[in-house]
Write an enzyme that holds these catalytic residues in place. Structure first.
Site, short mmCIF file in Angstrom:
data_model
loop_
_atom_site.label_atom_id
_atom_site.label_comp_id
_atom_site.label_asym_id
_atom_site.label_seq_id
_atom_site.Cartn_x
_atom_site.Cartn_y
_atom_site.Cartn_z
N ARG A 179 11.46 -0.97 11.09
CA ARG A 179 10.06 -1.13 11.93
C ARG A 179 9.95 -1.48 12.90
NH1 ARG A 179 5.20 0.71 8.21
NH2 ARG A 179 4.14 -0.39 9.81
N ARG A 199 12.40 -5.48 4.60
CA ARG A 199 12.32 -3.88 4.52
C ARG A 199 12.87 -3.10 5.44
NH1 ARG A 199 6.45 -2.09 5.24
NH2 ARG A 199 6.21 -2.22 7.34
N ARG A 213 -9.77 0.35 8.96
CA ARG A 213 -9.30 -1.36 8.84
C ARG A 213 -10.44 -1.97 10.35
NH1 ARG A 213 -2.48 -1.17 9.25
NH2 ARG A 213 -3.11 0.52 8.47
N ARG A 271 0.01 -8.92 13.33
CA ARG A 271 -0.07 -8.16 12.11
C ARG A 271 -1.46 -8.78 11.22
NH1 ARG A 271 4.31 -4.73 10.70
NH2 ARG A 271 2.91 -4.05 9.13
N LYS A 286 0.93 -1.30 -0.71
CA LYS A 286 -0.04 -0.07 0.17
C LYS A 286 1.47 1.12 -0.07
CE LYS A 286 -2.20 -1.08 3.84
NZ LYS A 286 -1.31 -2.28 4.50
P1 AP5 Z 1 4.75 -1.48 2.02
O1 AP5 Z 1 4.42 -0.67 0.20
O2 AP5 Z 1 5.76 -1.00 3.01
O3 AP5 Z 1 3.29 -1.91 2.26
P2 AP5 Z 1 2.14 -1.73 3.02
O4 AP5 Z 1 1.04 -2.22 3.00
O5 AP5 Z 1 2.36 -0.26 3.16
O6 AP5 Z 1 3.22 -2.23 4.32
P3 AP5 Z 1 3.23 -1.26 5.56
O7 AP5 Z 1 3.74 -2.53 6.93
O8 AP5 Z 1 3.38 -0.52 5.90
O9 AP5 Z 1 1.24 -1.73 6.25
P4 AP5 Z 1 0.31 -1.90 7.51
O10 AP5 Z 1 -0.58 -1.72 7.02
O11 AP5 Z 1 1.06 -2.77 8.17
O12 AP5 Z 1 1.19 -0.37 8.11
P5 AP5 Z 1 0.99 1.03 8.20
O13 AP5 Z 1 2.45 1.33 8.83
O14 AP5 Z 1 0.02 1.16 7.84
O15 AP5 Z 1 5.48 -2.45 1.03
C1 AP5 Z 1 6.30 -3.42 2.06
C2 AP5 Z 1 7.65 -3.99 1.27
O16 AP5 Z 1 7.53 -4.71 -0.05
C3 AP5 Z 1 8.68 -2.70 1.01
O17 AP5 Z 1 9.82 -3.60 1.11
C4 AP5 Z 1 8.33 -2.71 -0.34
O18 AP5 Z 1 9.88 -1.58 -0.64
C5 AP5 Z 1 8.71 -4.15 -1.20
N1 AP5 Z 1 7.40 -4.11 -2.25
C6 AP5 Z 1 6.48 -3.32 -3.17
N2 AP5 Z 1 5.99 -3.64 -3.59
C7 AP5 Z 1 6.08 -4.37 -4.32
C8 AP5 Z 1 6.56 -5.26 -5.47
N3 AP5 Z 1 5.59 -4.83 -5.45
N4 AP5 Z 1 7.19 -6.24 -4.93
C9 AP5 Z 1 7.71 -6.40 -4.48
N5 AP5 Z 1 7.91 -6.11 -3.06
C10 AP5 Z 1 7.74 -5.01 -2.54
O19 AP5 Z 1 0.74 0.44 10.10
C11 AP5 Z 1 1.43 0.04 11.34
C12 AP5 Z 1 0.66 -0.02 12.63
O20 AP5 Z 1 -0.26 1.33 12.60
C13 AP5 Z 1 -0.46 -0.48 12.41
O21 AP5 Z 1 -0.17 -2.28 13.03
C14 AP5 Z 1 -1.58 0.16 13.45
O22 AP5 Z 1 -0.82 -0.13 15.01
C15 AP5 Z 1 -1.09 1.37 13.33
N6 AP5 Z 1 -2.92 1.92 12.46
C16 AP5 Z 1 -2.65 2.74 11.07
N7 AP5 Z 1 -3.29 2.59 10.63
C17 AP5 Z 1 -4.55 1.97 11.45
C18 AP5 Z 1 -5.59 2.09 11.78
N8 AP5 Z 1 -6.18 2.90 10.69
N9 AP5 Z 1 -6.61 1.71 12.89
C19 AP5 Z 1 -5.96 1.18 13.56
N10 AP5 Z 1 -4.28 0.94 13.50
C20 AP5 Z 1 -3.88 1.27 13.03
#
Ligand code: AP5
Length: 211
Positions: A156, A127, A88, A167, A13
């Site tokens: 992270r 990552r 979420r 997660r 994402k």
């Molecule tokens: P990346 O693009 O970083 O993936 P992502 O889906 O953004 O992963 P996140 O871990 O950031 O998602 P998340 O939802 O757990 O975390 P968030 O920060 O939103 O890609 C991942 C890896 O793959 C990278 O190394 C990238 O280079 C690689 N990659 C990408 N595309 C690729 C491809 N096509 N081929 C190969 N490699 C590729 O949230 C973190 C925390 O915040 C949550 O756990 C929660 O505690 C809190 N939080 C955030 N939003 C909420 C909410 N709405 N409600 C409650 N808690 C929340």
């Protein structure tokens, strides 16, 4: 135009958000990035969110709804916004719908990036992210510099194996049901194959939105 980017942790994402935003001409809102910035700045929001995030649990809905409400009322998001990982839980989806109703807008589509758990674990194990702009990288060592702003790349805390497992479990229990909720509302939901080159995934997502 309001587009929800949806999918498991590590589905891509955060990688796709700026590319899709540039193509669609709208800004992005990522609650994960907002919360990490609050933690870095030591704000009350950050202090509240930190323990949930480090474990890989969801931050309470009331906190997220506060962020959504504030962000959607800002002029820069008036013409539309790409929501990266913002919705979420079903209560968050309902809360977002209440805010968009008030503003006379709606969620136009949900893009769900589809990927299996083994690939996620591989991606997250490798990552690093920029401490300042949050750009994710694969195969780049912690301590090296971000290509975009020179910030330091870090691992992270929630990319440790126990937190990743939690997660993925939280996603299945609390987040996956949101897709069905959107389908029941009649919102367009597109499931995008998230495996392949970054460019191919972007093209699939844009193709779906244009269909
Ligand atoms: P990346 O693009 O970083 O993936 P992502 O889906 O953004 O992963 P996140 O871990 O950031 O998602 P998340 O939802 O757990 O975390 P968030 O920060 O939103 O890609 C991942 C890896 O793959 C990278 O190394 C990238 O280079 C690689 N990659 C990408 N595309 C690729 C491809 N096509 N081929 C190969 N490699 C590729 O949230 C973190 C925390 O915040 C949550 O756990 C929660 O505690 C809190 N939080 C955030 N939003 C909420 C909410 N709405 N409600 C409650 N808690 C929340």
């Amino acid at each position: 135009m309001i587009i929800v980017l949806f999918g498991k942790p590590g589905a891509g994402k955060g990688t796709q958000a700026p590319l899709l935003a540039a193509a669609l001409g709208v800004p992005t809102l990522a609650t994960g990035d907002e919360l990490r910035a609050a933690i870095r700045n030591g704000t009350p929001l950050g202090l509240e969110a930190k323990s949930y995030m480090d474990r890989g649990d969801l931050v309470p809905d009331s906190v997220i709804l506060g962020i959504i409400k504030q962000a959607l009322s800002e002029p820069r998001n008036a013409a539309g916004v790409l929501l990266d990982g913002v919705v979420r839980t079903v209560p968050q989806a309902e809360g977002l719908a209440a805010v968009t109703d008030e503003l006379g807008t709606k969620v136009d589509a949900v893009l769900c990036f589809d990927i299996d758990d083994d690939e996620i674990v591989r991606r997250l194990a490798d990552r690093t992210v920029c401490e300042t702009c949050q750009t994710p990288y694969t195969g780049r060592a912690p301590g090296t510099a971000c290509d975009k702003d020179g910030g330091t790349l870090v691992r992270r805390k929630d990319d440790e194996p126990d937190a990743i497992r939690n997660r993925l479990d939280v996603y299945q229990r609390q987040t996956a049901p949101v897709l069905q909720w959107y389908r029941e509302q009649g919102t367009r939901v597109f499931v995008i194959d998230a495996v392949g080159s970054v460019q191919d995934v972007t093209a699939r997502a844009l193709g779906a939105l244009a269909s």
